[in-house]
Design an enzyme around this catalytic site. Sequence first.
Site, mmCIF file in Angstrom:
data_model
loop_
_atom_site.group_PDB
_atom_site.id
_atom_site.type_symbol
_atom_site.label_atom_id
_atom_site.label_comp_id
_atom_site.label_asym_id
_atom_site.label_seq_id
_atom_site.Cartn_x
_atom_site.Cartn_y
_atom_site.Cartn_z
ATOM 1 C CB SER A 79 -13.564 5.394 0.972
ATOM 2 O OG SER A 79 -12.596 6.391 1.093
ATOM 3 C CG ASP A 117 -4.662 -5.963 8.128
ATOM 4 O OD1 ASP A 117 -5.058 -7.011 7.595
ATOM 5 O OD2 ASP A 117 -4.384 -4.931 7.489
ATOM 6 C CE LYS A 156 -12.929 7.022 -3.089
ATOM 7 N NZ LYS A 156 -11.987 7.356 -1.999
#
Length: 752
Positions: A469, A480, A494
């Site tokens: 999460s 990224d 998740k």
Amino acid sequence: MKKQMLLVAMLAALSVQVGAAVPEKAAADTVIKPQPGQTQAALWASRVLGKLHYKPMPLDDAMSEKIFDRYFKSLDSEKLFFTQADIDQYTIVRTRLDDAILGENLSVPFGIYNLYQQRFAERISYARELLKTKFDFATDESYQYDREKADWVKSDAEIRDLWRKRVKNDWLRLKLAGKDDKSIRDTLDKRYESYISRSRKLTNEDVFQIFMNAYAMSIEPHTNYLGPRASENFDIAMRLSLEGIGCVLQTREEYTVVREVVPGSPAGLSGKIKVGDRIFGVAKDDKSPMTEVLGWRIDDVVALIRGPKDSTVRLDILPADAGVDGKHTTVTLVRKKISMEEQSAKKSIYEVKDGAVKRRVGVISLPTFYLDFEARRRNDPDYKSATRDVARLLVELKKEKVDNVLIDLRNNGGGSLSEAVELTGLFIDKGPVVQQRNADNKVEVESDTNAGMAWDGPMGVLINRGSASASEIFAAAIQDYGRGVIIGEPSFGKGTVQTIFPLDRFAPNDKVHYGELKLTVAQFFRINGGTTQLRGVTPDIKLPTMGDSDTFGESSYDNALPWVAIKPAVYIPVGDLKEMLPILDKKHESRVAKDKDFQYLSEDIALVKKQRKDNLISLNEAVRRKERETQDARAKLREARLLSPVPGADDPILIPDAKELAKQAAAAKAGNGKTAAAPKVAAVKGALRTDDGLQGDERTLAAELDAEKAAKAAKDVLLNEAVHILADEVSLLKTDTRMASRVLPYAVDSVK
């Protein structure tokens, strides 16, 4: 496996029980029935789930079938109690559980539970009878220890044989650990008796919660029903504080025992409560009479002890060093706000030799993304927050002149989404961090809007299968942006967002409590357009995979949302690690090939995976004894290596933290006037351990605490390797300015 022992669903329910603080003692043949408030809560929950869930699904016959299967699985996940005949007798209601909820008549699910209790008592009684027999350990037979995917047994004869093998295995484990027959019989009889004792403490609120979660999780894995007490515990976990006396309690046999005393808490400052003390009674205030709590559920005792800040509680204590007929003492304490510091962010510094120089790597361990929502709403200047704590630790690490920073998110299951965004903001200047898409397909971008970075040097993130999460949001954003090296194993997967919806808003008055729903309302996506859902975050440099994707992680759920992608957000990567990563990976592979402890751990992981795949354990004593002797020999060899003067010349050196040393010294002197010696490292974290055949509360408290202390002192091979990788990165950046300008274009001067 997800559930490795009996009564997991039952014991989980015990920890989040919903009912009153004073329990009713149930007889063995008590029939548990639903309460009117529960039938109404179920109805309102169905309406909310049908309209507000990210993936709304009608409560119809198809959903009823899913609830039916999941409810039986929740009660008997290992298929040890029900037979196929038991399931078949309820087949007629397989498509009618939707009608039960909508018609406010829960007699059927409660009837199923009462049958479960009956079967439970029958199976355990049979297990206790088996202890009077003699087992033949020379025969060649095996036991399937993970039965989650097995079929329901067809007959009583089959289930009796299953229990014969289970008890035989329990007996053999203790025999291999050196116990004699009488000790084994006594241990197992007491164990099985405790199963019955615990099962009798379940209430209609527990049953309701199990059933409602079978419904909620049939929609999607991360949607849950929380009763009032479960909701309170969830809130405590998020804010890392509660109002109480500062004792960690546990049940041992029928006693409530003090397992830990929090330093600086009312209990700790009083000096009147020690580890091992037994609580016999509680008076929740100055005027209330003492209530005996012998035999109570632990959460009921805790509920009685907790109370408003600055209020008084009295405890009837039998000291740890007193016999069962010893003299009791009465301790009066004033409740205060207790901070759960063990779950807060913590730092450490490691030094790695690099030729003639040393590289210093700061490690920040973050167990959860916590946030005290209520305190922040009140504008409390000292509200608890993961980001605030990490920011403070980064300032300290800067002063201590570390070269690199590692954020350790292993087994961090998530928490506050806003904390994940703000924590990312400590390592980037400004920009999007995560995208959210709701049920209407509307996409919103959560961004860091604060200029500047708390740390602009090189960094890394350590993850494992338990990182989920919010942890995945942070790790994905760092990856990224090209901001840091992601190290470890693929994360949980998740990629959904939950919110808390209070059902009490539908209650007719303040005295009726319907509980809360934690329901999925959105899916989050990386800024590159992908999602962590199902696939998780793939590390740049992979370490051995300790988890099992078939039994743990999003991919283990049969109704997990699929992986999808959306349009990327508008963002500019701040660094480019493509050239550097292969070099780091090559250095990593070369190093671990020569690291004995790393290789030993890899061997253990491979062995565990093979055992999971085989899913059979021999019940032949000679076979098992040979396996144990082989494992013991391997363990002794490794222990001797770890205890040798130079177990690993290239291991990172942990630099002692002055504040932590002072705290430990103060705690030690408070006990006996002596400073405790640092524990010796005699094990590797994650390595196989010798089986003693016992369950947690069957060991003495002292033995249990010593084992935990040893586990904390165990060598963390994976963390050490992650530290080495970041030390390698520092060396590359300091010797290659061209590469440094690509990896950290905004902070080249900081790595010269």
